[in-house]
Design a protein around this motif. Structure first.
Motif, PDB file in Angstrom:
ATOM      1  N   LEU A  27     -15.836 -10.415  -2.810  1.00  0.00           N
ATOM      2  CA  LEU A  27     -15.667 -10.932  -4.164  1.00  0.00           C
ATOM      3  C   LEU A  27     -14.500 -11.912  -4.211  1.00  0.00           C
ATOM      4  N   SER A  28     -14.789 -13.153  -4.540  1.00  0.00           N
ATOM      5  CA  SER A  28     -13.753 -14.196  -4.600  1.00  0.00           C
ATOM      6  C   SER A  28     -12.618 -13.857  -5.557  1.00  0.00           C
ATOM      7  N   PRO A  29     -12.910 -13.342  -6.771  1.00  0.00           N
ATOM      8  CA  PRO A  29     -11.803 -13.030  -7.689  1.00  0.00           C
ATOM      9  C   PRO A  29     -10.860 -11.935  -7.172  1.00  0.00           C
ATOM     10  N   LEU A  30     -11.286 -11.226  -6.142  1.00  0.00           N
ATOM     11  CA  LEU A  30     -10.452 -10.159  -5.569  1.00  0.00           C
ATOM     12  C   LEU A  30      -9.848 -10.597  -4.242  1.00  0.00           C
ATOM     13  N   ALA A  31      -9.573 -11.873  -4.137  1.00  0.00           N
ATOM     14  CA  ALA A  31      -8.940 -12.445  -2.947  1.00  0.00           C
ATOM     15  C   ALA A  31      -9.774 -12.225  -1.690  1.00  0.00           C
ATOM     16  N   GLY A  32     -11.092 -12.335  -1.842  1.00  0.00           N
ATOM     17  CA  GLY A  32     -11.978 -12.224  -0.689  1.00  0.00           C
ATOM     18  C   GLY A  32     -12.114 -10.816  -0.142  1.00  0.00           C
ATOM     19  N   ARG A  33     -11.836  -9.819  -0.980  1.00  0.00           N
ATOM     20  CA  ARG A  33     -11.994  -8.427  -0.550  1.00  0.00           C
ATOM     21  C   ARG A  33     -13.280  -7.860  -1.128  1.00  0.00           C
ATOM     22  N   THR A  34     -13.740  -6.786  -0.527  1.00  0.00           N
ATOM     23  CA  THR A  34     -14.870  -6.051  -1.101  1.00  0.00           C
ATOM     24  C   THR A  34     -14.322  -5.137  -2.193  1.00  0.00           C
ATOM     25  N   ALA A  35     -15.230  -4.573  -2.983  1.00  0.00           N
ATOM     26  CA  ALA A  35     -14.815  -3.629  -4.019  1.00  0.00           C
ATOM     27  C   ALA A  35     -14.126  -2.422  -3.382  1.00  0.00           C
ATOM     28  N   ALA A  36     -14.659  -1.944  -2.265  1.00  0.00           N
ATOM     29  CA  ALA A  36     -14.060  -0.789  -1.580  1.00  0.00           C
ATOM     30  C   ALA A  36     -12.648  -1.106  -1.112  1.00  0.00           C
ATOM     31  N   GLU A  37     -12.452  -2.297  -0.562  1.00  0.00           N
ATOM     32  CA  GLU A  37     -11.114  -2.692  -0.108  1.00  0.00           C
ATOM     33  C   GLU A  37     -10.156  -2.819  -1.283  1.00  0.00           C
ATOM     34  N   ALA A  38     -10.642  -3.391  -2.370  1.00  0.00           N
ATOM     35  CA  ALA A  38      -9.796  -3.551  -3.560  1.00  0.00           C
ATOM     36  C   ALA A  38      -9.411  -2.192  -4.146  1.00  0.00           C
ATOM     37  N   LEU A  39     -10.364  -1.254  -4.188  1.00  0.00           N
ATOM     38  CA  LEU A  39     -10.035   0.099  -4.655  1.00  0.00           C
ATOM     39  C   LEU A  39      -8.969   0.727  -3.774  1.00  0.00           C
ATOM     40  N   ALA A  40      -9.123   0.594  -2.472  1.00  0.00           N
ATOM     41  CA  ALA A  40      -8.167   1.169  -1.520  1.00  0.00           C
ATOM     42  C   ALA A  40      -6.786   0.536  -1.664  1.00  0.00           C
ATOM     43  N   ASP A  41      -6.746  -0.742  -2.060  1.00  0.00           N
ATOM     44  CA  ASP A  41      -5.480  -1.453  -2.226  1.00  0.00           C
ATOM     45  C   ASP A  41      -4.828  -1.198  -3.579  1.00  0.00           C
ATOM     46  N   GLY A  42      -5.512  -0.446  -4.454  1.00  0.00           N
ATOM     47  CA  GLY A  42      -4.932  -0.103  -5.745  1.00  0.00           C
ATOM     48  C   GLY A  42      -5.280  -1.039  -6.889  1.00  0.00           C
ATOM     49  N   THR A  43      -6.232  -1.918  -6.692  1.00  0.00           N
ATOM     50  CA  THR A  43      -6.678  -2.799  -7.772  1.00  0.00           C
ATOM     51  C   THR A  43      -7.330  -1.948  -8.853  1.00  0.00           C
ATOM     52  N   PRO A  44      -7.030  -2.205 -10.122  1.00  0.00           N
ATOM     53  CA  PRO A  44      -7.641  -1.422 -11.194  1.00  0.00           C
ATOM     54  C   PRO A  44      -9.174  -1.513 -11.155  1.00  0.00           C
ATOM     55  N   PRO A  45      -9.854  -0.378 -11.252  1.00  0.00           N
ATOM     56  CA  PRO A  45     -11.320  -0.376 -11.186  1.00  0.00           C
ATOM     57  C   PRO A  45     -11.986  -1.285 -12.212  1.00  0.00           C
TER      58      PRO A  45
END
Length: 74
Positions: A27-45
Motif C-alpha cells: 500500500l503506497s499510503p503506508l510507505a510501501g508496506r503491507t497491512a500486516a507490516e503496518a500493523l506490526a509497526d504500530g500503524t493505527p488500524p
C-alpha cells in the motif's frame, strides 16, 4: 478502530481474498508496506483500513463503522 475490528472489516469486505490482501498487497499510503507490516509497526488500524479501501476502490458507504460488532440485545 481496533485491530480485531480491522480484521473483521477486511474479512467482511473481501471474503477469501482477505489474507492475501493483508499479507501481500503493498500500500503506497503506508510507505510501501503491507497491512500486516503496518500493523506490526504500530500503524493505527483505521489508517490501514482507509489505505486498503482506497487501493481496492471500496465505496465510501462501506468504509465507516466496518468491523464493529452489533450491540447486544438486552
Amino acid at each position: 478502530m481496533r485491530r480485531s475490528e480491522f480484521l473483521r472489516a477486511v474479512e467482511a469486505e473481501f471474503d477469501g481474498r482477505a489474507p492475501a490482501l493483508v499479507n501481500d498487497l503493498v500500500l503506497s499510503p503506508l510507505a510501501g508496506r503491507t497491512a500486516a507490516e503496518a500493523l506490526a509497526d504500530g500503524t493505527p488500524p483505521r489508517q490501514i483500513w482507509f489505505a486498503l479501501c482506497d487501493e481496492m476502490d471500496v465505496p465510501e458507504a462501506r468504509r465507516h463503522g466496518a468491523g464493529r460488532l452489533e450491540p447486544r440485545k438486552r
